[in-house]
Structures are given as structure tokens and as C-alpha cells.
Scaffold this motif. Structure first.
Motif, PDB file in Angstrom:
ATOM      1  N   LEU A   1     -43.021  39.023-104.193  1.00 16.68           N
ATOM      2  CA  LEU A   1     -43.206  38.346-105.476  1.00 16.68           C
ATOM      3  C   LEU A   1     -44.297  37.288-105.350  1.00 16.68           C
ATOM      4  CD1 LEU A   1     -39.444  37.807-106.392  1.00 16.68           C
ATOM      5  CD2 LEU A   1     -41.012  39.511-107.348  1.00 16.68           C
ATOM      6  N   PRO A   2     -44.990  36.994-106.438  1.00 18.81           N
ATOM      7  CA  PRO A   2     -46.045  35.963-106.378  1.00 18.81           C
ATOM      8  C   PRO A   2     -45.524  34.597-105.939  1.00 18.81           C
ATOM      9  CG  PRO A   2     -46.256  37.257-108.390  1.00 18.81           C
ATOM     10  CD  PRO A   2     -44.981  37.679-107.728  1.00 18.81           C
ATOM     11  N   GLU A   3     -44.292  34.269-106.290  1.00 15.43           N
ATOM     12  CA  GLU A   3     -43.742  32.955-105.953  1.00 15.43           C
ATOM     13  C   GLU A   3     -43.561  32.765-104.445  1.00 15.43           C
ATOM     14  OE1 GLU A   3     -41.897  35.031-108.248  1.00 15.43           O
ATOM     15  OE2 GLU A   3     -43.173  34.214-109.827  1.00 15.43           O
TER      16      GLU A   3
ATOM     17  N   ARG B   1     -46.623  30.786-102.947  1.00 13.11           N
ATOM     18  CA  ARG B   1     -47.068  29.507-103.480  1.00 13.11           C
ATOM     19  C   ARG B   1     -46.982  28.442-102.398  1.00 13.11           C
ATOM     20  NH1 ARG B   1     -45.149  28.893-108.973  1.00 13.11           N
ATOM     21  NH2 ARG B   1     -46.964  30.179-109.343  1.00 13.11           N
ATOM     22  N   TRP B   2     -48.091  27.764-102.172  1.00 13.91           N
ATOM     23  CA  TRP B   2     -48.271  26.701-101.189  1.00 13.91           C
ATOM     24  C   TRP B   2     -48.158  27.185 -99.737  1.00 13.91           C
ATOM     25  CZ3 TRP B   2     -50.735  23.354-103.732  1.00 13.91           C
ATOM     26  CH2 TRP B   2     -50.398  23.050-105.048  1.00 13.91           C
ATOM     27  N   VAL B   3     -48.123  28.488 -99.530  1.00 17.02           N
ATOM     28  CA  VAL B   3     -48.016  29.038 -98.179  1.00 17.02           C
ATOM     29  C   VAL B   3     -49.266  29.831 -97.810  1.00 17.02           C
ATOM     30  CG1 VAL B   3     -46.702  30.594 -96.697  1.00 17.02           C
ATOM     31  CG2 VAL B   3     -45.517  29.163 -98.363  1.00 17.02           C
ATOM     32  N   ALA B   4     -49.746  30.667 -98.734  1.00 17.56           N
ATOM     33  CA  ALA B   4     -50.880  31.546 -98.440  1.00 17.56           C
ATOM     34  C   ALA B   4     -51.697  31.786 -99.703  1.00 17.56           C
ATOM     35  CB  ALA B   4     -50.378  32.878 -97.884  1.00 17.56           C
TER      36      ALA B   4
ATOM     37  N   ASP C   1     -55.706  31.478 -94.411  1.00 16.83           N
ATOM     38  CA  ASP C   1     -54.331  31.774 -94.855  1.00 16.83           C
ATOM     39  C   ASP C   1     -54.290  32.834 -95.959  1.00 16.83           C
ATOM     40  OD1 ASP C   1     -53.341  29.837 -93.098  1.00 16.83           O
ATOM     41  OD2 ASP C   1     -53.585  28.251 -94.593  1.00 16.83           O
ATOM     42  N   VAL C   2     -55.074  33.890 -95.807  1.00 17.44           N
ATOM     43  CA  VAL C   2     -55.126  34.956 -96.803  1.00 17.44           C
ATOM     44  C   VAL C   2     -54.116  36.046 -96.451  1.00 17.44           C
ATOM     45  CG1 VAL C   2     -56.576  36.830 -97.706  1.00 17.44           C
ATOM     46  CG2 VAL C   2     -57.508  34.529 -97.475  1.00 17.44           C
ATOM     47  N   VAL C   3     -53.413  36.528 -97.469  1.00 19.48           N
ATOM     48  CA  VAL C   3     -52.588  37.729 -97.356  1.00 19.48           C
ATOM     49  C   VAL C   3     -53.109  38.719 -98.384  1.00 19.48           C
ATOM     50  CG1 VAL C   3     -50.537  36.570 -96.485  1.00 19.48           C
ATOM     51  CG2 VAL C   3     -50.832  36.841 -98.930  1.00 19.48           C
ATOM     52  N   VAL C   4     -53.077  39.984 -98.050  1.00 19.79           N
ATOM     53  CA  VAL C   4     -53.580  41.017 -98.946  1.00 19.79           C
ATOM     54  C   VAL C   4     -52.397  41.714 -99.600  1.00 19.79           C
ATOM     55  CG1 VAL C   4     -54.900  43.165 -99.097  1.00 19.79           C
ATOM     56  CG2 VAL C   4     -55.661  41.325 -97.588  1.00 19.79           C
TER      57      VAL C   4
ATOM     58  N   VAL D   1     -58.496  37.003-106.457  1.00 15.79           N
ATOM     59  CA  VAL D   1     -58.283  36.026-105.393  1.00 15.79           C
ATOM     60  C   VAL D   1     -57.570  34.835-106.015  1.00 15.79           C
ATOM     61  CG1 VAL D   1     -59.358  34.573-103.640  1.00 15.79           C
ATOM     62  CG2 VAL D   1     -60.376  36.778-104.214  1.00 15.79           C
ATOM     63  N   MET D   2     -56.419  34.498-105.434  1.00 14.06           N
ATOM     64  CA  MET D   2     -55.626  33.377-105.930  1.00 14.06           C
ATOM     65  C   MET D   2     -55.614  32.274-104.882  1.00 14.06           C
ATOM     66  SD  MET D   2     -52.485  35.634-107.462  1.00 14.06           S
ATOM     67  CE  MET D   2     -51.653  34.282-108.279  1.00 14.06           C
ATOM     68  N   ASP D   3     -55.380  31.047-105.339  1.00 13.01           N
ATOM     69  CA  ASP D   3     -55.281  29.931-104.406  1.00 13.01           C
ATOM     70  C   ASP D   3     -53.819  29.673-104.080  1.00 13.01           C
ATOM     71  OD1 ASP D   3     -56.244  27.990-102.737  1.00 13.01           O
ATOM     72  OD2 ASP D   3     -57.066  26.705-104.306  1.00 13.01           O
TER      73      ASP D   3
END
Length: 173
Positions: free
Chosen positions: A63-65, A68-71, A104-107, A132-134
Motif C-alpha cells: 500500500l502507498p501508506e 510514507r517517511w520511509v522510502a 531510499d528508492v523502492v520500485v 516518482v513520489m517523495d
């Protein structure tokens, strides 16, 4: 007078040691070390670098959540897994994983529109799409064509959160 003495002392020091010093004697039974060719010199043991791999997830499994603040999720969408742009994008991301892992990128891959994953519901892609999300969960970049890892990492380095991370890098213990 003092200036002349100083100049004389500097000139004397510049001449170096006396040339009449005795040549050190070498015992005839001790062989002198011979210079070696580069092929003969043994290379110092360098530990092999660990293979760095980028973390990939299927869009239906996360899930997108969770990120958040991890990758920083880089989401790659396509209508079918055989889409040439989809394959090219995954190859580009796998070719230089070290730059992306450092950021800290995940695909996240999604090549099944019928599944209607939470990522599709959130980002509404059409055909091939690179998003690409932050770390804060905001979409920072959308591209309709594949980008290589170098372009993505340069774009990420311009994000405000990434700039803060870089600034804190020297402060953290």
C-alpha cells in the motif's frame, strides 16, 4: 647586515647536504631487491563489493501508506507486462541500483489494470507511466516515457526533502 646573513644562510641551506658523504656499504651476500613488473606485483586483496539490488514490489502486494517517511516509491505502470517501455524502464532501474538505493528508492510495478490496485486508484495512470513520489507521499514527477536511473536520481536530488537529508548527512553520528 642581518639581511645578508639571512640570505647567506638560506643559500647554504638550499645547497643541501655535502656531496662528499661516504657511500653506504652493502654486504655482498645480501641480494638487493629487484624492481618488479606490474604483472609480478600481487594486487592487494580488496573485498568484493556486495551486490546492491533495488527493492521491487508488485503493486497489489503493498500500500502507498507503507512507504510514507520511509522510502521514495518509483511506480512503473503499463497495460501489459510485455510493453516495451515497461521492460525498458525496469532494465534502466536495475542497471544502476546503487544510486537509487542511496536515495531510499523502492520500485513498485503495476502491469495489470484489471487488478485496480491502490496505486492505480491513487495515481490514475494511462498506458505506460513513470511516477516518482517523495517520502511524504506527494507525487513529484510524472513521465510518459522511460527514464534512466541517472535522470531519476538527479531529479530526486532536487526534491526539498532530499536536500534536507543531504544537509543533515554531515551532522548525523
Amino acid at each position: 647586515m642581518k639581511l645578508n646573513f639571512l640570505l647567506f644562510a638560506m643559500a647554504l641551506a638550499a645547497m643541501g647536504p655535502a656531496r662528499e658523504a661516504a657511500v653506504p656499504s652493502v654486504a655482498p651476500d645480501i641480494p638487493l631487491p629487484q624492481p618488479q613488473s606490474p604483472e609480478e606485483v600481487e594486487a592487494p586483496a580488496v573485498p568484493e563489493a556486495e551486490a546492491v539490488a533495488i527493492t521491487e514490489y508488485d503493486a497489489s502486494s503493498v500500500l502507498p501508506e507503507q512507504f510514507r517517511w520511509v522510502a521514495r516509491p518509483v511506480v512503473v505502470f503499463a497495460d501489459v507486462p510485455e510493453d516495451p517501455a515497461f521492460r525498458e524502464q525496469l532494465e534502466a532501474l536495475r542497471s544502476r541500483p546503487d544510486a537509487l538505493v542511496e536515495r531510499d528508492v523502492v520500485v513498485i510495478t503495476d502491469a495489470d489494470p484489471e487488478a485496480n490496485s491502490p496505486w492505480r486508484q491513487l495515481l490514475h495512470p494511462r498506458g505506460f507511466s513513470l511516477v516518482v513520489m517523495d517520502k511524504d507521499g506527494q507525487v513529484k514527477l510524472r513521465k510518459p516515457l522511460p527514464w534512466d536511473a541517472r535522470e531519476i536520481s538527479r531529479a530526486i536530488d532536487k526534491f526539498p526533502l532530499r536536500r534536507q537529508e543531504i544537509g543533515r548527512a554531515g551532522v548525523m553520528p
